[in-house]
Motif scaffolding. Structure first.
Motif, short mmCIF file in Angstrom:
data_model
loop_
_atom_site.label_atom_id
_atom_site.label_comp_id
_atom_site.label_asym_id
_atom_site.label_seq_id
_atom_site.Cartn_x
_atom_site.Cartn_y
_atom_site.Cartn_z
N SER A 1 -0.79 -1.09 -4.85
CA SER A 1 -2.07 -0.40 -4.90
C SER A 1 -1.89 0.89 -5.70
O SER A 1 -0.76 1.32 -5.94
N TYR B 1 0.88 -1.16 0.00
CA TYR B 1 0.00 0.00 0.00
C TYR B 1 0.92 1.22 0.00
O TYR B 1 1.46 1.61 1.05
N TYR C 1 -0.20 -9.29 2.62
CA TYR C 1 -0.34 -7.84 2.68
C TYR C 1 0.72 -7.25 3.60
O TYR C 1 1.00 -7.80 4.66
N ARG D 1 -4.51 0.31 7.18
CA ARG D 1 -3.68 1.05 6.22
C ARG D 1 -2.60 1.90 6.89
O ARG D 1 -1.89 2.65 6.22
N ASN E 1 -5.93 -7.64 3.29
CA ASN E 1 -5.56 -6.65 2.28
C ASN E 1 -5.93 -5.27 2.80
O ASN E 1 -6.23 -5.10 3.99
N HIS E 2 -5.91 -4.28 1.91
CA HIS E 2 -6.10 -2.89 2.30
C HIS E 2 -7.55 -2.51 2.56
O HIS E 2 -7.83 -1.36 2.92
#
Length: 539
Positions: free
Chosen positions: A50, A14, A364, A400, A326-327
């Motif tokens: 991302s 990210y 992630y 995040r 994940n984000h």
């Protein structure tokens, strides 16, 4: 020759939260380049970035205003080229998020389209007249709350947005739109990119007749933005035309060597698994697909087996990618905390499980540290969905927050400035430097387990045979013609024992004991058993 992606472990970055090289508090491409050796040290094969493209950042880059340039907060095209070259030097493939179903409302295409009904791009987005009473053309809901239609006074029409109102949906029924999108993909392939992660891959086409959706069968409990879940969303996504477009995109990718497309299937439950199978069937659609099937609260043997077995039955020649975090979802160590003996034990159990699954594996950033979801205060939020519906929706900011590199440095080494999201003490406690210094840390466990997977062909290429055991035990054998491993996992906090019939040895990463014919797994325990072709486990 076997394609690289079939055996791959893919590491999601990210970019806003990986490493800041300028001191502005936002991660960037040069920061990623600086930290690529950490990623390579894990033994992964590929990084997924991302969105890094020009964007007003209403949805943190998933609202693209220029598909062929880098947003200044992340750097320049030259920075991208340097990052790509360095990744390739380290043996890492690079794929980027391609957000094709919609753009930003600041994209030049939309700015022109909204001017009137006769301009050259008037039909590049999904426009429709109001109903006679002024209400939207259909009953479709947005994922982020409210109707999926926004009224534009200049045109006197509504436009479709499946997500934020700042993210108008493109009209893929227009062949000019398809050609333009294919041109943007070609731009990145020509630049040396190794493939694409396709965001919301089942949303490209809408029902051309604009039919309203029926109510969801059996009803759905509504929580905050889950108005979307009250409908059976059969007309606003999952259209057959999606497959024809994917075949065009695949044909473009096949003109290059070693390109891979993985599509995000935005659906839940069995429908998600069915779509993964449908979208990867044969050799003319996606190379592989992943869904939110394992990104939710379910943590039981029936669920994990059902996801994998369902895909195997639906697309025996297809390829899935499985991920736990994940984000967009709470980090799995926090998400599955009620099943955990400790944060570390659930992190290691999850890693051992994931690396044993048949298919491609995704992790992630921060997952390799056993990172926790960050608890956010309202005033710290940036996610517009959370801001609108707080406190009913906690949003996506908690997963995040920045990577933590050095527990002694300001902001754990992420930035010399003020980070765009806070770096808090519970996250700093999982920093890379602390875990490097601890031989039995989650970080070292990830390296060990990824290495174990890669050194055993049966784990990357072997077929899965399921072993029927009572809850909370998940067990299966991964086998090739000359190699067999039985993988056993205790998905509870209570110790479990099994009887082993046949000759077996504990091998690789393990949290279990084997004495005589008794396999004992503590809470969150797991074992890999090497054996000949025959082995039996009984509870």
């Amino acid at each position: 020759m076997r394609e690289w992606w079939r055996d791959a472990v893919i590491y999601q970055i990210y970019p806003r939260s990986f490493q800041d090289s300028t001191g502005d508090g936002v991660g960037d491409l040069n920061g990623i380049t600086q930290r690529l050796e950490h990623i390579a040290s894990l033994g992964v094969d590929c990084i997924w970035l991302s969105p890094i493209f020009t964007s007003p950042q209403a949805d943190m880059g998933y609202d693209v205003s220029n598909y062929t340039d880098i947003d200044p907060i992340f750097g320049t095209l030259d920075d991208f080229d340097r990052m790509l070259a360095r990744a390739h030097e380290l043996g890492l493939k690079v794929i980027t998020d391609q957000v094709l179903s919609h753009t930003s409302d600041q994209h030049p295409w939309f700015i022109e389209s909204r001017k009137d009904r006769t301009n050259p791009k008037a039909d590049w987005y999904v426009w429709a007249d109001p109903k006679p009473d002024g209400s939207p053309p259909t009953n479709w809901h947005s994922h982020f709350g409210g109707p999926a239609w926004e009224f534009e006074a200049v045109r006197g029409q509504y436009y479709l947005h499946n997500f934020l109102s700042q993210q108008p949906d493109l009209n893929f029924h227009n062949p000019d739109v398809v050609d333009a999108i294919l041109d943007t993909a070609k731009f990145w392939l020509d630049r040396g990119l190794d493939g694409f992660r396709l965001d919301t891959v089942n949303y490209y086409f809408h029902d051309k007749h604009l039919r309203s959706n029926p109510a969801a069968k059996g009803g759905r409990q509504v929580m905050a933005t889950d108005l979307y879940g009250m409908q059976d969303n059969i007309h606003n996504k999952n259209q057959l035309e999606n497959l024809a477009f994917l075949e065009q995109l695949r044909a473009l990718c096949d003109q290059y060597d070693g390109i891979m497309m993985v599509g995000e299937v935005g659906d839940m439950g069995q429908r998600s698994i069915d779509l993964m199978a449908e979208y990867t069937k044969g050799s003319s659609r996606l190379h592989m697909a992943y869904s939110f099937a394992m990104l939710g609260p379910d943590f039981n043997p029936k669920h994990f087996r059902g996801c994998i077995e369902g895909f195997q039955k639906g697309a025996p020649d297809g390829q899935p990618e499985w991920s736990f975090s994940n984000h967009d979802v709470p980090r799995h160590v926090t998400r599955w905390a009620e099943h955990a003996v400790s944060d570390e034990s659930i992190a290691k159990l999850a890693c051992a499980m994931l690396m044993s699954f048949e298919g491609t594996i995704g992790i992630y950033q921060g997952e390799e540290l056993g990172q926790l979801e960050t608890v956010m205060k309202f005033e710290e939020l940036t996610d517009l969905q959370a801001i609108r519906y707080w406190p009913g929706v906690k949003g996506r900011d908690g997963c995040r927050t920045p990577m933590v590199w050095d527990h002694k440095a300001d902001n754990a080494g992420f930035t010399a400035g003020t980070p765009w999201l806070p770096v808090k003490a519970p996250q700093v406690a999982h920093s890379v430097d602390l875990q490097e210094a601890q031989n039995d840390s989650v970080l070292h466990f990830y390296r060990q387990t990824i290495g174990f997977r890669k050194s055993h062909p049966c784990m990357t290429r072997g077929k899965t045979a399921w072993i029927d055991l009572p809850d909370p035990m998940l067990a299966f054998t991964r086998s090739t013609a000359d190699q067999h491993l039985t993988c056993v996992f205790n998905l509870s906090k209570a110790p479990q024992t099994l009887t082993v019939t046949g000759t077996a040895t504990l091998t690789g990463p393990q949290h279990a004991t084997l004495a005589d014919s008794t396999l004992t797994l503590p809470g969150n325990g797991f074992a890999f058993l090497g054996h000949s072709a025959t082995l039996k486990l009984t509870a």
